[in-house]
Design a protein around this motif. Structure first.
Motif, PDB file in Angstrom:
ATOM      1  N   ASP A  98       3.632  -2.287  -3.856  1.00 32.90           N
ATOM      2  CA  ASP A  98       2.881  -1.313  -3.054  1.00 32.90           C
ATOM      3  C   ASP A  98       3.568  -0.994  -1.729  1.00 32.90           C
ATOM      4  N   LYS A 153       4.432  -3.081   0.700  1.00 32.54           N
ATOM      5  CA  LYS A 153       4.170  -4.022   1.793  1.00 32.54           C
ATOM      6  C   LYS A 153       3.945  -5.409   1.212  1.00 32.54           C
ATOM      7  N   VAL A 154       4.167  -6.404   2.039  1.00 36.17           N
ATOM      8  CA  VAL A 154       3.995  -7.786   1.606  1.00 36.17           C
ATOM      9  C   VAL A 154       2.787  -8.372   2.309  1.00 36.17           C
ATOM     10  N   ASP A 155       1.808  -8.801   1.528  1.00 35.77           N
ATOM     11  CA  ASP A 155       0.608  -9.429   2.084  1.00 35.77           C
ATOM     12  C   ASP A 155       0.117 -10.498   1.119  1.00 35.77           C
ATOM     13  N   GLN A 158       5.061 -17.382  -0.810  1.00 32.57           N
ATOM     14  CA  GLN A 158       5.756 -16.142  -1.107  1.00 32.57           C
ATOM     15  C   GLN A 158       6.899 -16.422  -2.079  1.00 32.57           C
ATOM     16  N   LYS A 203      -6.843  -7.233  -0.974  1.00 31.05           N
ATOM     17  CA  LYS A 203      -5.714  -7.588  -0.111  1.00 31.05           C
ATOM     18  C   LYS A 203      -5.810  -9.007   0.428  1.00 31.05           C
ATOM     19  N   SER A 231      -1.852 -13.139  -5.791  1.00 32.01           N
ATOM     20  CA  SER A 231      -1.494 -12.353  -6.980  1.00 32.01           C
ATOM     21  C   SER A 231      -2.103 -12.908  -8.264  1.00 32.01           C
ATOM     22  N   ASP A 237       0.873 -10.683  -2.615  1.00 32.15           N
ATOM     23  CA  ASP A 237       2.218 -10.981  -3.083  1.00 32.15           C
ATOM     24  C   ASP A 237       2.530 -12.479  -3.045  1.00 32.15           C
ATOM     25  N   ASP A 248       9.302 -11.175  -1.846  1.00 35.42           N
ATOM     26  CA  ASP A 248       9.190 -10.106  -2.839  1.00 35.42           C
ATOM     27  C   ASP A 248       7.857  -9.380  -2.735  1.00 35.42           C
ATOM     28  N   ASP A 249       7.912  -8.083  -2.939  1.00 36.32           N
ATOM     29  CA  ASP A 249       6.712  -7.244  -3.023  1.00 36.32           C
ATOM     30  C   ASP A 249       6.283  -7.235  -4.491  1.00 36.32           C
ATOM     31  N   ASN A 274       3.564  -6.639  -6.175  1.00 32.60           N
ATOM     32  CA  ASN A 274       2.780  -5.553  -6.771  1.00 32.60           C
ATOM     33  C   ASN A 274       3.364  -4.173  -6.489  1.00 32.60           C
TER      34      ASN A 274
END
Length: 390
Positions: free
Chosen positions: A314, A316-318, A299, A351, A355, A321, A309-310, A312
């Motif tokens: 959107d 949420k952080v997944d 991350q 998802k 990134s 990101d 950091d988010d 993209n």
């Protein structure tokens, strides 16, 4: 900092594409694998991205999409039959919870030190299992095939591979995993001897057989090595990936469960050290690590506020990101020890992609192919094949 990391990872992806083109690309003349041959595509639980896990229909679809191997996870029924299910607990992969006739079978059992509640394959005969139907275990995947497909036996999977391989004019291998061996031994349902007996009926006893057997435990693989020459693979797990890309090792995913029972302090990560790999080579032909062991991701906290950091935007952080990091030496060290490397699990949903790949699963495959992995476990065999042929 975030921009620098993303640029570096992006350059790595572009380098991969160029290198694959340089070494033959779609004609597969040369790959940085242990053998120099093209990496295998293994249909993970069949075609899990499209159909419920571990069904003949799913395995056939994976073969139709070009998979070289199909992968049945094996658990045992009450009467000792080997069936293809992801876990002994069949609650999440079958419609058993909707069957009134089996309501009283709901129970609790301890699997690898963790108490679970549900319905367990070992409390059902094969005939009873055959009355159940498979369901999609992931809520974000297509449920339209729930309740339509039976639960196959190992023999049915082997027969399918032979039949469909003959139709396609190529050999299709089967890549069974013995699930929770210690758990099954404690039930008096040792998986390994049952597996060997089935494989012997098909003449699958040598290294050349179209079979690879895998396990997360160690002692059962050592036992198998004394009984058969079919290829064996040591699987390597972890609990999670930390924010900085390092592996989280928390029980029960910190070590092979037979290590836990024996009081062995070593972890899964220990198996991937140069010394660990040399030991694995004494009883196995390859290793099957979770892919972050090979190329981790992390991350980003560009403003140093302690929050990821988010990337993209959107909300949420997944996985989307995270940014890819430099490869580890695991593949290089495994190859040096004479072990092939089959990495898991590749999934195509946006998802589930870091990134760097910008939603393109083929870019992830190409990154790992260029690293030199000898095979990939994929829920979407068509994407794995397309990336290999690009």
């Amino acid at each position: 900092m975030r921009q620098q990391q993303a640029t570096k990872a992006g350059f790595l992806v572009l380098t991969v594409a160029a290198a694959l083109t340089a070494c033959g690309g779609s004609d597969g003349e040369s790959y940085p694998t242990l053998s120099g041959e093209r990496p295998l595509v293994i249909g993970h639980r069949g075609a899990a991205g499209y159909l419920p896990d571990h069904t003949l229909e799913g395995y056939k679809k994976a073969i139709d999409m070009g998979a070289d191997f199909i992968e049945p996870d094996l658990v045992a029924t009450k009467d000792g039959a080997l069936i293809a299910r992801h876990e002994p607990n069949i609650t999440g992969t079958t419609d058993v919870s909707q069957r009134a006739e089996f309501a009283a079978r709901k129970t609790k059992k301890v699997v690898d030190g963790v108490e679970e509640e549900g319905w367990f394959a070992s409390d059902f005969t094969l005939a009873e299992i055959k009355t159940l139907r498979a369901i999609q275990p992931l809520a974000d995947r297509d449920p339209q095939y729930n309740g339509k497909f039976q639960i196959p036996t190992l023999e049915e999977v082997l027969d399918l591979a032979k039949t469909e391989g003959a139709k396609a004019g190529r050999t299709v291998g089967v890549y069974p995993e013995t699930k929770h061996p210690t758990y099954h031994v404690n039930l008096g349902l040792k998986l390994e001897d049952r597996l060997l007996a089935v494989l012997a009926k098909y003449g699958y006893t040598t290294k050349a057989a179209p079979v690879i057997v895998q396990s997360f435990e160690v002692s059962n693989l050592k036992y198998l090595r004394t009984k058969t020459q079919v290829r064996l693979v040591q699987l390597v797990d972890a609990d999670d990936v930390k924010a900085d890309g390092s592996m989280s090792l928390v029980a029960p995913y910190d070590k092979p469960y037979d290590f836990a029972v024996a009081g062995d302090a070593r972890t899964f990560a220990s198996l991937l050290t140069p010394a660990g790999l040399k030991e694995v080579k004494t009883y196995a032909d390859g290793v099957g690590p979770w892919k972050p062991y090979l190329i981790p991701s992390k991350q980003v906290d560009a403003n140093k506020d302690g929050k990821p950091d988010d990337l993209n935007g959107d909300g949420k952080v997944d996985e989307r990101d995270r940014v890819m990091m430099a490869p580890t030496d695991v593949v290089k060290n495994a190859h040096a020890a004479g072990l092939f490397v089959h990495a898991y699990t590749f999934r195509s949903e946006a998802k589930r992609l870091a990134s760097d790949f910008k939603g393109d699963p083929k870019a992830e495959y190409q990154l790992f192919y260029q690293l030199g992995v000898d095979g990939v476990f994929s829920d979407f065999a068509d994407h794995a094949v397309a990336a290999r042929n690009r």
